[in-house]
Every structure is written in C-alpha cells, then in structure tokens.
Design an enzyme around this catalytic site. Structure first.
Site, PDB file in Angstrom:
ATOM      1  N   GLY A 175     -19.392   7.288  -2.021  1.00  0.00           N
ATOM      2  CA  GLY A 175     -18.320   7.561  -2.973  1.00  0.00           C
ATOM      3  C   GLY A 175     -18.341   6.504  -4.063  1.00  0.00           C
ATOM      4  CE  LYS A 184      -4.489   0.850   0.199  1.00  0.00           C
ATOM      5  NZ  LYS A 184      -5.580   0.023  -0.323  1.00  0.00           N
ATOM      6  CB  ALA A 207     -16.942   1.462  -2.719  1.00  0.00           C
ATOM      7  N   GLY A 208     -19.594   3.039  -2.375  1.00  0.00           N
ATOM      8  CA  GLY A 208     -20.919   3.104  -1.747  1.00  0.00           C
ATOM      9  C   GLY A 208     -22.023   3.474  -2.724  1.00  0.00           C
TER      10      GLY A 208
HETATM   11  P1  NAD Z   1     -14.408   7.668  -2.070  1.00  0.00           P
HETATM   12  O1  NAD Z   1     -13.425   8.698  -1.684  1.00  0.00           O
HETATM   13  O2  NAD Z   1     -14.897   7.593  -3.481  1.00  0.00           O
HETATM   14  O3  NAD Z   1     -15.734   7.806  -1.151  1.00  0.00           O
HETATM   15  C1  NAD Z   1     -15.708   7.882   0.240  1.00  0.00           C
HETATM   16  C2  NAD Z   1     -17.095   8.250   0.743  1.00  0.00           C
HETATM   17  O4  NAD Z   1     -17.044   8.319   2.165  1.00  0.00           O
HETATM   18  C3  NAD Z   1     -17.570   9.609   0.272  1.00  0.00           C
HETATM   19  O5  NAD Z   1     -18.965   9.549   0.025  1.00  0.00           O
HETATM   20  C4  NAD Z   1     -17.305  10.509   1.473  1.00  0.00           C
HETATM   21  O6  NAD Z   1     -18.170  11.639   1.524  1.00  0.00           O
HETATM   22  C5  NAD Z   1     -17.621   9.534   2.586  1.00  0.00           C
HETATM   23  N1  NAD Z   1     -17.067   9.967   3.874  1.00  0.00           N
HETATM   24  C6  NAD Z   1     -15.911  10.610   4.121  1.00  0.00           C
HETATM   25  N2  NAD Z   1     -15.824  10.895   5.430  1.00  0.00           N
HETATM   26  C7  NAD Z   1     -16.932  10.394   6.009  1.00  0.00           C
HETATM   27  C8  NAD Z   1     -17.426  10.373   7.324  1.00  0.00           C
HETATM   28  N3  NAD Z   1     -16.761  10.948   8.319  1.00  0.00           N
HETATM   29  N4  NAD Z   1     -18.596   9.736   7.545  1.00  0.00           N
HETATM   30  C9  NAD Z   1     -19.275   9.170   6.533  1.00  0.00           C
HETATM   31  N5  NAD Z   1     -18.881   9.171   5.275  1.00  0.00           N
HETATM   32  C10 NAD Z   1     -17.727   9.784   5.019  1.00  0.00           C
HETATM   33  O7  NAD Z   1     -13.800   6.295  -1.603  1.00  0.00           O
HETATM   34  P2  NAD Z   1     -14.155   4.828  -2.093  1.00  0.00           P
HETATM   35  O8  NAD Z   1     -13.235   4.463  -3.196  1.00  0.00           O
HETATM   36  O9  NAD Z   1     -15.634   4.694  -2.302  1.00  0.00           O
HETATM   37  O10 NAD Z   1     -13.690   3.994  -0.817  1.00  0.00           O
HETATM   38  C11 NAD Z   1     -14.508   3.904   0.343  1.00  0.00           C
HETATM   39  C12 NAD Z   1     -13.969   2.789   1.232  1.00  0.00           C
HETATM   40  O11 NAD Z   1     -13.966   1.573   0.483  1.00  0.00           O
HETATM   41  C13 NAD Z   1     -12.525   3.002   1.712  1.00  0.00           C
HETATM   42  O12 NAD Z   1     -12.392   2.411   2.999  1.00  0.00           O
HETATM   43  C14 NAD Z   1     -11.696   2.212   0.715  1.00  0.00           C
HETATM   44  O13 NAD Z   1     -10.451   1.802   1.229  1.00  0.00           O
HETATM   45  C15 NAD Z   1     -12.650   1.032   0.492  1.00  0.00           C
HETATM   46  N6  NAD Z   1     -12.377   0.335  -0.762  1.00  0.00           N
HETATM   47  C16 NAD Z   1     -12.607   0.955  -1.961  1.00  0.00           C
HETATM   48  C17 NAD Z   1     -12.307   0.280  -3.129  1.00  0.00           C
HETATM   49  C18 NAD Z   1     -12.579   0.902  -4.466  1.00  0.00           C
HETATM   50  O14 NAD Z   1     -12.340   0.234  -5.482  1.00  0.00           O
HETATM   51  N7  NAD Z   1     -13.106   2.104  -4.552  1.00  0.00           N
HETATM   52  C19 NAD Z   1     -11.777  -1.017  -3.081  1.00  0.00           C
HETATM   53  C20 NAD Z   1     -11.566  -1.624  -1.833  1.00  0.00           C
HETATM   54  C21 NAD Z   1     -11.872  -0.924  -0.682  1.00  0.00           C
END
Ligand code: NAD
Length: 433
Positions: A224, A110, A226-227
């Site tokens: 974001g 990482k 993923a969500g």
């Molecule tokens: P992203 O930056 O696209 O989205 C993050 C989301 O979390 C945003 O909606 C942001 O507003 C929200 N957020 C930030 N602070 C917050 C808080 N205090 N309370 C609630 N929500 C909050 O990131 P992502 O790529 O969607 O990743 C999200 C998680 O999923 C991370 O833990 C990341 O490591 C994990 N993940 C993502 C991927 C991927 O492919 N995107 C893969 C594996 C794991």
C-alpha cells in the site's frame, strides 16, 4: 526481556505487556505508571448517514486521546470493519510514544470508524467523514487534537474533514488536520514520508556496517502507501527486493523483483500476484521465465532474507511463527506487527527489531512539518522536508540505539524508554506528577 502473556491477546493487552516490561526496566513509580497506562479521554459516538439507496446506516466511531503532556494530541483516523475501541486505544498509545521518540511537540491520539469502505460509495465515505467531524469536532483543533490519515483514509478525506471543521467553527483552520491534498494545505513529501523515514534508518545501519545493499535481500508484506514506496526506494538504492505481497497474496524471486513494474501492473489489475499470473500478457510461462513464484502472506514472513518489512497488518509475527523467521533485521513499518511473545523469541535469536514507534515515525514527522506550514502559511520545498525528516529520524534512531546499548535493552524497549521518559519529564514540569 519478559512478556506477560494475557488470557486474551488484543492490540491493547499487547501494548500493555510491552509497557509493563519497560516500566520494570526504567523503575517507574505507581503514580507515573497509572498516568502512562490509560488514555486521558475516550470519546465514542454513533455516526448516522443516508446510504445511496435512501436507507439509514449507523457506524460506531471513536476518538481516543491518550496523552497530551508534550503538546496537542496527534493521530490518524482509520476506517475498517475491525476498528474497535481496543484497537484505537492501542494505536493512540503508540502515537504518544512515537511523537515523543522523534521529539516532535505532540501527544498521541487515534480515531476510528467501524465500517468497510470497500462497500461504500465515494459519496457515502464523504458523508461519514463529515459526520465524524460534526461528532468529534469540539475535541479537535490545531492546538487540541490534530487528526491525519491511517488505513483506508486518504488526502481527499482529510480535505472533506477540514472543510467541515471550518464550516462548523466559522474559521480558517489549515493546521487542524494533516495529510491534506497539496492544493488544500498539504505538505510536499507527506505521501512518501513513512517509507523514507524507515529507509533513512536502514541506510544508516547498512552504511555503518559497510554492507553492500545489492547483497541484502528484502521481503516486504503489504504493497500500500507505505510498503510500495518502501519497495521502490530500496530497489532504487540497489537493495534486492525478493518478495512483496498484498491482501491477495505475494510473489517471490530470489533474484529480485522490480517494484516499479509491479506498481504499474497493480494499478491495472488490482493485485500484486496479478503481475505474474493475471492479465493478458502475464501468464504462468512468464512467471517461470522470471523465476518468480506465488507465495502466501504467511510464507513471505518466513522466507530466506536479510531484512523483513511488515507493512500491512498488526499481529502477524507471533509466538507461533517467530522461531521460523530467517531475517536478521525486522523494520516495522506496520503498527503492532510483532507480539510480545514473538519479541522474546526474536531477541533470543538475536534478530534486531526496529520497532514501529521509531521505524514508521516518518509519517507523523512530516505531518508535524505540515502542521507548522499550516500555522505559518509557508510552503516548504521537497528538499527541506526531506532534509529535516532525515535529521529527525536519525537523531531518534541514534538515541534509541544508545539507550539499547547502555541499558541492555531491545530496540523496542529502548524506544519505549526514550518516549516514556520524555512524556514523564513533560508531566513533571507541568506539575501533573
Ligand atoms: P494501505 O491501506 O495503503 O496499504 C495496506 C496494504 O496492506 C495493502 O497493500 C493491502 O493490500 C495490504 N493488506 C491488507 N490485508 C492484508 C493481509 N491480510 N495480508 C497482507 N497484506 C494485506 O495502508 P498503509 O498506509 O500503507 O499502512 C500500512 C501499515 O503501515 C498500517 O499498519 C499502518 O498503520 C502503518 N503506517 C502507515 C503510515 C502511513 O503514513 N501510510 C504511517 C505509520 C504507520
């Protein structure tokens, strides 16, 4: 299960607590434990760039290479003010387990840069990204260590990194990094891969118990990459998404909300809560009409729902709130959202937790497909990516479920057991132990 409560809980001590717990269950000897407990290499540098105002700025930067027994190191790069060595170490370790759980030929690593991208211009972010590759380039490469996006890094950044790498190495290196734009060596399906991977697991669980998706209420923290994709997939498949949130807060409706509409609105206003309480046509009257209310991120976790999906931050389901969780199933799309103390409480409450190292492995799986395409010069169809992702995710899930059942473990313990055994096997055949 037991949780070793350390004095100061950090991402890495929380990882180690789970590791210790599983080491005991799978009866590992001291030499193996030692090799599996610490990263193989830690690289740190200070990145210096010229800000737009002409002043110099410095940012601590890291690359942690945890284990490469099964193949080249693989892991994203995070840009965040809290990205420190401890966090990057924990995330690198999770990557090593994750790639082993889904059986792709990578190890785990990482990267991180301690910076706040919200305070940087696009040009400054590009400067940092190119400087990162100049700082760590000799440790990177398709056969050595292959980065990818993580929190606050995206396809544009991956393109700048590949470009910088090719310049300094005088090479053509499409497989040195994944998560690239389609126009520059990316794979179809990478943007939705993490959500789709988790979705395949949920579908398998729902089908097996012949459940009606529309009767399953889902709450999702984080809107974001993923969500938001997860919310849309579930809504499209007929699940009732009752709550979503972002860093500004969330919204809840027991009747269900439409994530597609929220996504469109979020693009316009910048926050999920904005869907119902900001903007010219969205006011409190409309919020009442739709039966929707604003909630905090803490409230979201404790809502009455069947499936809870943390998809934002780590360390959100803890010893303090786990007893109030009402979901029967937690699908960890975020990395490290549940602490070891919470795991103990959830296991007693018989809440099923599909752990991060399995639930969010769709992202790295499609990264692997991108790496294969980069090496072979092929471009796979979206259908091929999706089919192969489903195959990999379901095989991993079934193996974890079998292990949990046979060895009387939680799904997290079983996933760690599957991953650690595969890494150990590779270390053995390579003569490392
Ligand atoms: P992203 O930056 O696209 O989205 C993050 C989301 O979390 C945003 O909606 C942001 O507003 C929200 N957020 C930030 N602070 C917050 C808080 N205090 N309370 C609630 N929500 C909050 O990131 P992502 O790529 O969607 O990743 C999200 C998680 O999923 C991370 O833990 C990341 O490591 C994990 N993940 C993502 C991927 C991927 O492919 N995107 C893969 C594996 C794991």
């Amino acid at each position: 299960m037991t949780a070793k409560i350390s004095m100061k809980s950090t991402p890495y001590t929380r990882f180690q607590a789970t590791l210790e717990d599983v080491f005991q269950k799978i009866e590992l000897g001291a030499p193996e434990r030692k090799l599996l407990s610490e990263p193989q290499a830690i690289h740190r540098e200070t990145i210096t760039i010229k800000r737009d105002d002409g002043k110099k700025a410095e940012f601590p930067a890291f690359r942690v290479q945890f284990n490469n027994a099964r193949g080249p190191y693989k892991g994203g790069i995070r840009y965040h003010p809290d990205a420190d060595l401890d966090e990057v170490k924990a995330l690198a370790a999770l990557m090593a387990i994750k790639t082993a759980v889904v059986g792709i030929p990578f190890g785990g690593s990482k990267g991180g840069v301690q910076c706040d991208p919200k305070e940087l211009s696009k040009r400054e972010v590009q400067e940092i990204s190119r400087a990162y590759v100049r700082a760590f380039g000799k440790h990177l490469g398709a056969d050595i260590d292959c980065p990818a996006p993580d929190v606050n890094t995206n396809a544009d950044i991956m393109a700048w990194m590949r470009d910088e790498y090719e310049k300094i190495t005088h090479s053509y290196a499409p497989a040195m990094i994944t998560g690239k734009p389609l126009a520059y060596g990316g794979s179809l399906g990478r943007d939705t891969a993490t959500a789709r991977g988790g979705f395949f697991i949920l579908q398998e669980l729902t089908d097996r118990d012949a459940l009606d998706p529309s009767e399953l209420r889902v709450a999702i923290q984080g809107f974001g990459n993923a969500g938001a994709h997860m919310a849309q997939l579930l809504h499209g498949a007929g699940y009732t998404v009752v709550a979503v949130s972002d860093s500004q807060g969330g919204i809840y409706s027991p009747e269900g909300i439409d994530p597609v509409r929220i996504e469109k609105y979020k693009h316009k206003t910048g926050s999920v809560a904005g869907e119902y309480c900001k903007g010219s046509v969205c006011d409190i009257d409309r919020m009442k009409m739709d039966g929707v209310r604003k909630i905090s991120n803490e409230e979201l976790l404790e809502l009455p729902c069947d499936i809870l999906i943390p998809a934002a931050l780590d360390n959100v389901i803890t010893g303090a709130n786990a007893k109030r969780i009402r979901a029967k199933l937690i699908l960890e799309i975020a990395n490290g959202p549940t602490t070891p103390e919470a795991d103990v409480i959830l296991a007693k409450k018989r809440v099923k937790v599909i752990p991060d190292v399995l639930a969010n492995a769709g992202g790295v799986t499609v990264s692997y497909f991108e790496w294969v395409q980069g090496r072979s010069g092929e471009q796979w169809t979206a259908e091929r990516v999706d089919q192969d992702l489903k195959r990999v995710m379901l095989a991993a899930f079934r193996e974890v479920r079998r292990t949990a059942y046979r060895e009387k473990m939680t799904h997290r313990e079983a996933a760690f057991a599957v991953g650690l055994r595969r890494i150990m096997e590779a270390m053995k055949v390579r003569g490392w132990i």
